[in-house]
Design an enzyme around this catalytic site. Structure first.
Site, PDB file in Angstrom:
ATOM      1  N   GLU A   1       0.719  -1.260  -0.134  1.00  0.00           N
ATOM      2  CA  GLU A   1       0.076   0.012   0.094  1.00  0.00           C
ATOM      3  C   GLU A   1       0.934   1.249   0.170  1.00  0.00           C
ATOM      4  O   GLU A   1       0.576   2.198  -0.685  1.00  0.00           O
ATOM      5  CB  GLU A   1      -0.969  -0.062   1.395  1.00  0.00           C
ATOM      6  CG  GLU A   1      -2.100  -0.886   0.962  1.00  0.00           C
ATOM      7  CD  GLU A   1      -2.027  -2.387   1.048  1.00  0.00           C
ATOM      8  OE1 GLU A   1      -1.031  -2.757   1.548  1.00  0.00           O
ATOM      9  OE2 GLU A   1      -2.799  -3.238   0.711  1.00  0.00           O
TER      10      GLU A   1
ATOM     11  N   HIS B   1     -12.221  -4.259   8.691  1.00  0.00           N
ATOM     12  CA  HIS B   1     -13.007  -4.202   7.197  1.00  0.00           C
ATOM     13  C   HIS B   1     -14.357  -3.425   7.362  1.00  0.00           C
ATOM     14  O   HIS B   1     -15.234  -3.858   6.500  1.00  0.00           O
ATOM     15  CB  HIS B   1     -13.111  -5.507   6.396  1.00  0.00           C
ATOM     16  CG  HIS B   1     -11.696  -6.304   6.104  1.00  0.00           C
ATOM     17  ND1 HIS B   1     -11.147  -6.704   6.987  1.00  0.00           N
ATOM     18  CD2 HIS B   1     -11.167  -6.535   5.090  1.00  0.00           C
ATOM     19  CE1 HIS B   1      -9.976  -7.261   6.341  1.00  0.00           C
ATOM     20  NE2 HIS B   1     -10.135  -7.215   5.018  1.00  0.00           N
TER      21      HIS B   1
END
Ligand SMILES: Cc1ncc(C[n+]2csc(CCOP(=O)(O)OP(=O)(O)O)c2C)c(N)n1
Ligand SMILES: Cc1ncc(C[n+]2csc(CCOP(=O)(O)OP(=O)(O)O)c2C)c(N)n1
Ligand SMILES: [Mg+2]
Ligand SMILES: [Mg+2]
Lengths: 332, 349, 349, 332
Positions: free
Chosen positions: B69, B138
């Protein structure tokens, strides 16, 4: 990098049988989880460990009870191999109060700290430093414990891999990094995102040993992992083990798998770790009936866990905010 | 999937995902500098946001990234400041935390700290919000964090049409834009304009006109607010006005002010944590700008101060629900009624 | 440096850095599980916060880390959840952005998402704030971000005594605590209690008693507020009460409420950006809880919505100054006066 | 890893003289900056490049004008070597409106995008991905440009190193990673935090070439960098170059340097890159007077830049908020 051969590590039949039992238990558990998910019995989403059973099984067999592992989003196999009981494990997947995390975690966060299972983790690469931290605890408090970090071939490209292996090497921490190279990260084949074919060459960048192993060969896994764990326990520092394996199922249960060829997957079943263990056991004179008994016992245990989970209560909504802090805080 | 196909005249109902693909493919056709980078995007994305792009534009412009990322973001900053217009994708907004250094210390600062020599025309897209037991890593929403950082623009569409129009504008914008797609509405459908379509940044939308109370919200909460408004109209005869902010930075306070000036009551709703959430900024501003003219304190609806539990009954308890908006509206209006009764009314006549 | 030395009876004036060393060394002597990890800490730290620790406790417990912020934090989480009490140091708070994934997705969530099986008793310390042209990547303050994340406690001392007492409590606390040291006050001196000394988390301090207006602040802004209060007392005859929050999470609203109830006016000041800052949460809460009883809207002082420029005149223009507190207080009280004059007073009698 | 020798890359005298000029310019600039800082003429804090001049000089000499570099907190040398004029460079260190970044950046953020100098950066490891991104631009728009990322021996332990090198290798980007191994990261000696002695071995983890070079040997630097840059420009992908050098001064100007032995520092002056270049030039028959002229010219240029900076205005406070956004936004 050494590709260690099976022959280096022949196992006693009793040991192999024990490993076989664990692999079968994981296999049957995961198959059942898959069914349950598709039957909409389990909330969230699940990632199963089918095809990779030898890795968790062989590695955790070489650990002692107090030792630590960190796991991934694909963590059921690690939990079973580290000795987590199926009842609370299955209950967790159902989101029940009797689950290992009291239903707060679910599939992606199964954990049992009392067994040194420091959690499945939904962040890829999340375990690298956590395992090093657990190893640091062991070193500083002279606990004689080893930490194993399981991670994937996708996870090896996270920066945290680099930072952790460098640190672990500098500090000569008792930690073993075990890469489960199942050839895919989600829907993307390893070679499309990874600059080297043999992942264990990366060990050289940290001055530590690296080995690539047939991760579907339970004897090789157990042998190489045992050596690396012993080495770590002796204070000789970390190792990187790359276990070559394969993910039979989709990334998650329900994945349509448009990105790969079904035939290629089927071909991999020739390398099936459980079938290979069976072949050896049969060749050594173990009865097929005895193996059937192992499978049956696992099936019963899994069914009992389903029953346990189904009958367990959901957590009470009034407890939703419990447990955020160890020292509670009233936040307006 | 192309905007010029035979479907032009017919049904333009589509999902967020389809609207997103449309915005992306139009932008990519028009400008070779537009590229898309992210994990697994070649395979279409979790909500089909990238479906077909690899096929049409090839792997040079639709780049399947390693699970890295930090570098997805840093590469985007480097590419953007040398002439490209990258759209960086992080499937779940939690993964942006692994790129915060690049977002906060590079993307947001590049232009300012180099004295305006360069700009950083990139879009960072990520899915946020609660969706069926995705649990603590999440399910969250971080718009308050992004909005706090100068140099970032923050977009959070509530309709498929806005998904297309705001994404198109975000790509065309010369600054770094954080574009947040809520997971729960990702597969919901709506009418989407054909062809090139831009919705300006910083222009809120009245999602429902009403007289009695203003609900200020964005993203999935607009849907919840509409549900709540229906219930309130039917059961209580309360006429709710809903302001869909669309973008948090730039923030269209003029539209909020006009609505609150009319209704005299404000309720703010977002799915992120209430404590320290973007609603605090809105409540602070509304309280300041309408001081002495509000019939009740500004109410805020948001997630409780906890992480998102996996178990469904717990998730429902932590995440804000439509009923909480209903409840907040009722309480707000009851406050005014009570204040009038006891002669403590603060203003609005 | 030891608390039991001959200096006991004599001068206990010391800098933040010295107070910090004292808290750390007392904790490390008392508990072998307390360790310190960070870059270059063996050499004492930017403000002397670690001076002498390597010598006393050796490299096993005072660990010079590679430039690897992610792993400083992740190792701390792993060590904390297996029995240690690590104090992780990131010299400048901007570097915590490189560890946000570990802070937000691991440290803050571990306990909750594993159902309370473990706790994460770690302290993350970092220096924040503006100090003489350190520019965009070394001047900022992120407490609003940390406070928004459930599971983190957030501490921001304003005095050397609190630096010692709050750090000691943070180390003893079983949860992850973000401990923020402002750079500008890092070398300022104050009287510090001898020996073991704990200041509880969640207990604000009245830094100055006053009748007319409440300034809610923390960290360096307490110093600024004291300066402002002096000017206001002398020049305007305004009597300012200053609430030093000390900790943002837990937040002591009871003390804030009591003060605002008394003065009827609130000004909030922090060095972080005003937009979306922690002051927004405070203003929203105060506006709600004292609705109809405030003499003026809650005022907020904070950095402008920009990054910190290097050049001194620009830095002064972006960073909040003591004069802005003075100005905000005057405006707040003038508002009330004006409101009374025009008959629009909202409440307090 | 190859330790490339000087002999591989003998330079023409004219080339060496050009490189000498640049090194001298950096040296004198930095010495003056040091003085100015200690005289409290410069705000903030500064990190100087004394002793490391051959690295930026040799590498940037092998670049073409459109090529990109990313720099570090120790960026003045990179800026000078990439062709940034001393006037706006010095003015930036003063925080003046005439500075390269209009006084907004200061020492740690000197940049000149028109020359491909993509900024000094206060975040260690910040440049790895930015350089890869610039290289991606070059590749996608077929610009034929190469990006060089300068970073330190401390920076090599950041996770971003790993992520960027893997990505750059997978994409075969035209980027060269140049590690300035000056043996220290702030106050900590390299070996205390770094798991390998020869840093270029890390290249193997990404399937790219890695070379360790005497970074105080301008001919070696120029030669090896030239090869790697040419290779990148030909589309053959990234390289990792580790330049062995030494930081003469403290980490920042004002650093008390309690962590190292002054004698060890003095000893390093025997390897001084400028003196070594002088020795070669003199041996090749260049006049000492000519070299003195080079030094004098640099001194004059530096003095003029100081004058320029001193006489330049500070930015107007009313412009403090300008330039945050390219498309301005009114934020209440
Ligand atoms: C930081 C982060 N980025 C991305 C994801 C999304 N994601 C979940 S699993 C996965 C692939 C992981 O691949 P690998 O490490 O090989 O593990 P495997 O699934 O093959 O066991 C990705 C990208 C994530 N969970 N965390
Ligand atoms: C992400 C980050 N962590 C820490 C720092 C503080 N810091 C500034 S320079 C430096 C040392 C850098 O060492 P190296 O990379 O070898 O560069 P050198 O200073 O030797 O040129 C550190 C730790 C920083 N600026 N950024
Ligand atoms: Mg994989
Ligand atoms: Mg260095």
């Amino acid at each position: 990098m050494t590709r260690k051969a099976v022959a280096d590590h022949p196992l006693e039949s009793a040991d192999l049988r024990r490993l076989y039992e664990t692999m079968v238990k994981i296999r049957i558990f995961e198959e059942r989880v898959q069914e349950l998910f598709l039957a909409r019995k389990l909330p969230g989403f699940v990632h199963v460990y089918l095809g990779e059973e030898a890795v968790a099984t062989g590695v955790c067999d070489a650990l002692q009870p107090g030792d630590y592992i960190t796991s991934t989003h694909r963590g059921h196999g690690h939990a079973v191999a580290k000795g987590v009981r199926l009842d609370p494990l299955m209950a967790e997947l159902y989101g029940k109060e009797t689950g290992v995390c009291r239903g707060r975690g679910g599939s992606m966060h199964v954990a049992d700290f009392s067994l040194g299972m420091l959690g499945a983790n939904g962040i890829v690469g999340g375990g690298f430093g956590i395992a090093a931290g657990a190893a640091l605890t062991s070193k500083l408090l002279d606990l004689g414990r080893v930490a194993v970090c399981f991670f994937g071939d996708g996870g090896i490209n996270k920066g945290t891999f680099h930072e952790a292996l460098n640190f672990a090497s500098v500090q000569q921490l008792p930690v073993v990094y075990v890469c489960e190279n199942n050839q895919f990260a989600q829907f993307t084949a390893r070679e499309r995102t990874t600059s080297v074919e043999d992942l264990s060459v990366r060990a050289a960048g940290y001055g530590i040993p690296g080995h690539t192993v047939d991760g579907n060969d339970i004897e090789a896994v157990r042998g190489v992992a045992g050596d690396a764990i012993d080495r770590a326990r002796r204070g000789e520092g970390p190792s990187l083990l790359v276990m070559e394996t394969y993910r039979y199922g989709g990334h998650f249960v329900g994945d349509m798998e448009e990105y790969r060829d079904k035939a290629a997957v089927e071909q991999q079943r020739d390398r099936d770790p459980i079938r290979r263990a069976e072949t050896i056991l049969l060749a050594r004179g173990v009865d097929e009936a005895e193996l059937a008994k192992v499978r049956e016992a696992a099936r019963v245990e899994v069914e009992l866990s389903v029953e346990f989970a189904e009958q367990s209560p959901y957590p009470d909504a009034s407890t939703a905010l419990d447990g955020l802090f160890a020292t509670p805080v009233v936040q307006s | 999937m192309g905007p010029d196909g035979p479907e032009r005249a017919v049904d333009r109902q589509m999902t967020f995902g389809q609207a997103t693909v449309e915005a992306l493919s139009i932008a990519m056709r028009a400008d070779e500098r537009v590229i898309v980078l992210g994990e697994d995007i070649g395979w279409g994305g979790n909500f089909g946001q990238f479906r077909g792009l690899l096929k049409e534009f090839g792997p040079r412009r639709v780049i399947d990234m390693p699970i890295s990322e930090s570098i997805i973001m840093a590469v985007s900053v480097g590419a953007a400041s040398t002439g490209m217009r990258p759209v960086a994708s992080m499937s779940f907004v939690e993964f942006t935390m692994g790129a915060m250094d690049e977002i906060v210390n590079q993307a947001a600062k590049f232009r300012f700290m180099f004295g305006g020599q360069t700009s950083v025309p990139l879009v960072l897209r990520a899915s946020d919000g609660v969706l069926r037991s995705s649990a603590a890593q999440h399910s969250e929403s971080f718009e308050a964090i992004f909005a706090h950082i100068p140099g970032l623009k923050v977009v959070a569409p509530a309709t498929a049409a806005d998904a297309k129009g705001l994404l198109a504008t975000a790509i065309a914008d010369d600054d770094p834009v954080v574009y947040l797609e809520n997971k729960r509405i990702g597969s919901s459908r709506g009418e989407v304009p054909d062809g090139e379509y831009f919705v300006p940044l910083g222009r809120a939308r009245i999602a429902r006109e009403g007289r009695d109370v203003t609900v200020v919200c964005y993203s999935v909460m607009v849907t919840y607010a509409l549900d709540a408004a229906k219930v309130l109209a039917e059961q209580d005869g309360i006429d709710v006005e809903i302001v869909d902010l669309r973008t948090l930075v730039p923030l269209d306070m003029a539209t909020v002010d006009a609505s609150v000036a009319k209704t005299g009551h404000a309720v703010i709703a977002h799915e992120a944590w209430r404590f320290g959430g973007f609603g605090a900024e809105l409540a602070a501003q509304i309280s300041e700008r309408h001081f002495g003219r509000l019939g009740a304190p500004v109410a805020r609806v948001g997630a409780k101060h906890s992480h998102m539990p996996f178990s469904p009954p717990l998730e429902r308890a932590v995440a804000p629900q439509a009923e909480e908006i209903t409840h907040a509206v009722r309480t707000t209006l009851a406050h005014r009624a009570r204040a009038v009764a006891t002669g403590r009314d603060a203003g609005r006549t």
